[in-house]
Design an enzyme around this catalytic site. Structure first.
Site, mmCIF file in Angstrom:
data_model
loop_
_atom_site.group_PDB
_atom_site.id
_atom_site.type_symbol
_atom_site.label_atom_id
_atom_site.label_comp_id
_atom_site.label_asym_id
_atom_site.label_seq_id
_atom_site.Cartn_x
_atom_site.Cartn_y
_atom_site.Cartn_z
ATOM 1 N N ASN A 9 -22.938 20.162 -13.189
ATOM 2 C CA ASN A 9 -23.778 19.010 -12.843
ATOM 3 C C ASN A 9 -24.587 19.441 -11.632
ATOM 4 O O ASN A 9 -24.055 19.540 -10.531
ATOM 5 C CB ASN A 9 -22.895 17.793 -12.527
ATOM 6 C CG ASN A 9 -23.700 16.637 -11.948
ATOM 7 O OD1 ASN A 9 -24.929 16.630 -11.997
ATOM 8 N ND2 ASN A 9 -23.013 15.658 -11.384
ATOM 9 N N LYS A 11 -26.908 17.924 -10.082
ATOM 10 C CA LYS A 11 -27.326 16.846 -9.172
ATOM 11 C C LYS A 11 -28.812 17.028 -8.835
ATOM 12 O O LYS A 11 -29.559 17.455 -9.700
ATOM 13 C CB LYS A 11 -26.413 16.823 -7.947
ATOM 14 C CG LYS A 11 -24.928 16.825 -8.363
ATOM 15 C CD LYS A 11 -23.967 16.539 -7.264
ATOM 16 C CE LYS A 11 -22.538 16.539 -7.819
ATOM 17 N NZ LYS A 11 -21.519 16.198 -6.837
ATOM 18 N N HIS A 95 -21.513 8.779 -13.076
ATOM 19 C CA HIS A 95 -21.101 9.618 -11.949
ATOM 20 C C HIS A 95 -20.890 8.765 -10.696
ATOM 21 O O HIS A 95 -21.630 7.807 -10.471
ATOM 22 C CB HIS A 95 -22.147 10.703 -11.686
ATOM 23 C CG HIS A 95 -21.625 11.754 -10.771
ATOM 24 N ND1 HIS A 95 -21.648 11.604 -9.407
ATOM 25 C CD2 HIS A 95 -21.024 12.945 -11.019
ATOM 26 C CE1 HIS A 95 -21.074 12.682 -8.861
ATOM 27 N NE2 HIS A 95 -20.699 13.496 -9.811
ATOM 28 N N GLU A 97 -21.703 9.214 -7.749
ATOM 29 C CA GLU A 97 -22.894 9.093 -6.885
ATOM 30 C C GLU A 97 -23.844 8.015 -7.416
ATOM 31 O O GLU A 97 -24.517 7.336 -6.645
ATOM 32 C CB GLU A 97 -23.587 10.462 -6.768
ATOM 33 C CG GLU A 97 -22.776 11.402 -5.886
ATOM 34 C CD GLU A 97 -22.868 12.866 -6.271
ATOM 35 O OE1 GLU A 97 -23.805 13.250 -6.993
ATOM 36 O OE2 GLU A 97 -21.975 13.628 -5.843
ATOM 37 N N GLU A 167 -13.015 12.394 -12.092
ATOM 38 C CA GLU A 167 -13.518 12.905 -10.818
ATOM 39 C C GLU A 167 -13.037 12.010 -9.674
ATOM 40 O O GLU A 167 -13.661 10.974 -9.402
ATOM 41 C CB GLU A 167 -15.043 12.941 -10.830
ATOM 42 C CG GLU A 167 -15.622 13.845 -11.889
ATOM 43 C CD GLU A 167 -16.985 14.406 -11.484
ATOM 44 O OE1 GLU A 167 -17.102 15.631 -11.427
ATOM 45 O OE2 GLU A 167 -17.903 13.630 -11.192
ATOM 46 N N GLY A 173 -17.576 17.167 -3.567
ATOM 47 C CA GLY A 173 -18.423 17.728 -2.511
ATOM 48 C C GLY A 173 -17.744 17.809 -1.152
ATOM 49 O O GLY A 173 -18.391 18.034 -0.132
ATOM 50 N N SER A 213 -14.826 19.534 -6.473
ATOM 51 C CA SER A 213 -14.613 20.800 -5.753
ATOM 52 C C SER A 213 -13.881 21.842 -6.599
ATOM 53 O O SER A 213 -13.129 22.663 -6.079
ATOM 54 C CB SER A 213 -13.876 20.561 -4.428
ATOM 55 O OG SER A 213 -14.647 19.706 -3.588
HETATM 56 P P1 13P Z 1 -18.489 19.301 -6.494
HETATM 57 O O1 13P Z 1 -17.993 20.342 -7.490
HETATM 58 O O2 13P Z 1 -19.655 19.757 -5.686
HETATM 59 O O3 13P Z 1 -17.359 18.733 -5.688
HETATM 60 O O4 13P Z 1 -19.052 18.094 -7.379
HETATM 61 C C1 13P Z 1 -18.273 17.613 -8.392
HETATM 62 C C2 13P Z 1 -19.082 16.666 -9.168
HETATM 63 O O5 13P Z 1 -19.465 15.622 -8.681
HETATM 64 C C3 13P Z 1 -19.447 17.025 -10.540
HETATM 65 O O6 13P Z 1 -20.020 15.952 -11.199
#
Ligand code: 13P
Length: 252
Positions: A9, A11, A95, A97, A167, A173, A213
């Protein structure tokens, strides 16, 4: 049996020219690693370039969101039919976010999921608890509720095109990762909810990924768990060597 799926992903990262360079570099690195499906979910404006660059490779392309209406007065939004027409195969929905910064709720996540499935897209449905929920011991209730609300009205037949990405929000992150045991347990709780909704045959056939992560150093032990069927990877999906190492771990 269910497929392992390693999905990036991106982002809000990468321009179209960077997308082309990335996939051109990645394709030979992951060639022949066919024990898992390999997906890159990229910003809308990168999709056409990504689809073109990934032609003839084992890399599949997805979007990071989709609107729930077929068309209409929704300034700035993108429909499932638009994604489909330019060769998009997957779409990330729900997601954290999107939920945290853009007001997504289980209701809109559910509407988007149904619209994407109706258009023939494969959905990567994201859910997971926030830190306080884990600390208060209500993770299982939260993910069970999200699973059931986000999939309202989705049929057992349509579940063939649904991947769940567990997640934990506190692990995204942050460099904090769920332990393999935590990931396994919570992915198992989600599978239990799927079993209640659709029967255990469908639940056993559904891919449940872990995300948060995941990287080249911890992927192998997470992926070794019986209920962890792959990963949804943010930061580490932006580097061809790190992403390849995760794909390799899924092919071991
Ligand atoms: P990270 O791998 O950067 O923690 O992000 C995970 C994520 O949100 C994948 O959708």
């Amino acid at each position: 049996m269910r497929r392992t799926v390693i999905a990036g992903n991106w982002k809000m990262n990468m321009t179209p020219s960077q997308t082309k360079a990335f996939i051109t570099e990645l394709a030979p690195m992951v060639a022949g690693m066919d024990k898992c499906d390999i997906v890159l979910c990229v910003p809308y404006v990168d999709i056409a370039t990504a689809v073109e660059a990934a032609k003839g490779t084992n890399i599949k392309i997805g979007a990071e969101n989709v609107h729930f209406a077929e068309s209409g007065a929704y300034t700035g939004e993108i429909s499932a039919a638009m994604l489909k027409e330019i060769g998009t195969e997957y779409v990330v929905i729900g997601h954290s976010e999107r939920r945290q910064y853009f007001g997504e709720t289980d209701t809109t996540v559910n509407l988007r999921t149904k619209a994407a499935l109706a258009a023939g897209l494969k959905v990567i449905l994201c859910l997971g608890e926030v830190k306080d929920e884990r600390l208060n011991g209500i993770t299982n209730e939260i993910v069970r509720m999200q699973t059931k609300l986000d999939l309202l009205g989705v049929s057992a037949e349509e579940m063939k095109n649904v991947i769940i990405a567990y997640e934990p929000v506190w692990a995204i992150g942050t460099g904090l990762t769920a332990t393999p045991e935590q990931a396994d347990e919570t992915c198992g709780v989600i599978r239990g909810a799927l079993c209640e909704l659709y029967g255990c045959e469908v639940a056993e056939a559904t891919t449940v990924q872990y995300g948060g992560s995941m990287n080249d150093a911890n992927a192998a032990e997470l992926l070794a768990k019986v209920n962890v069927d792959g990963g949804l990877i943010g930061g580490a999906s932006l580097k061809t060597d790190k992403f390849t190492a995760i794909v390799k771990a899924a092919n071991a």
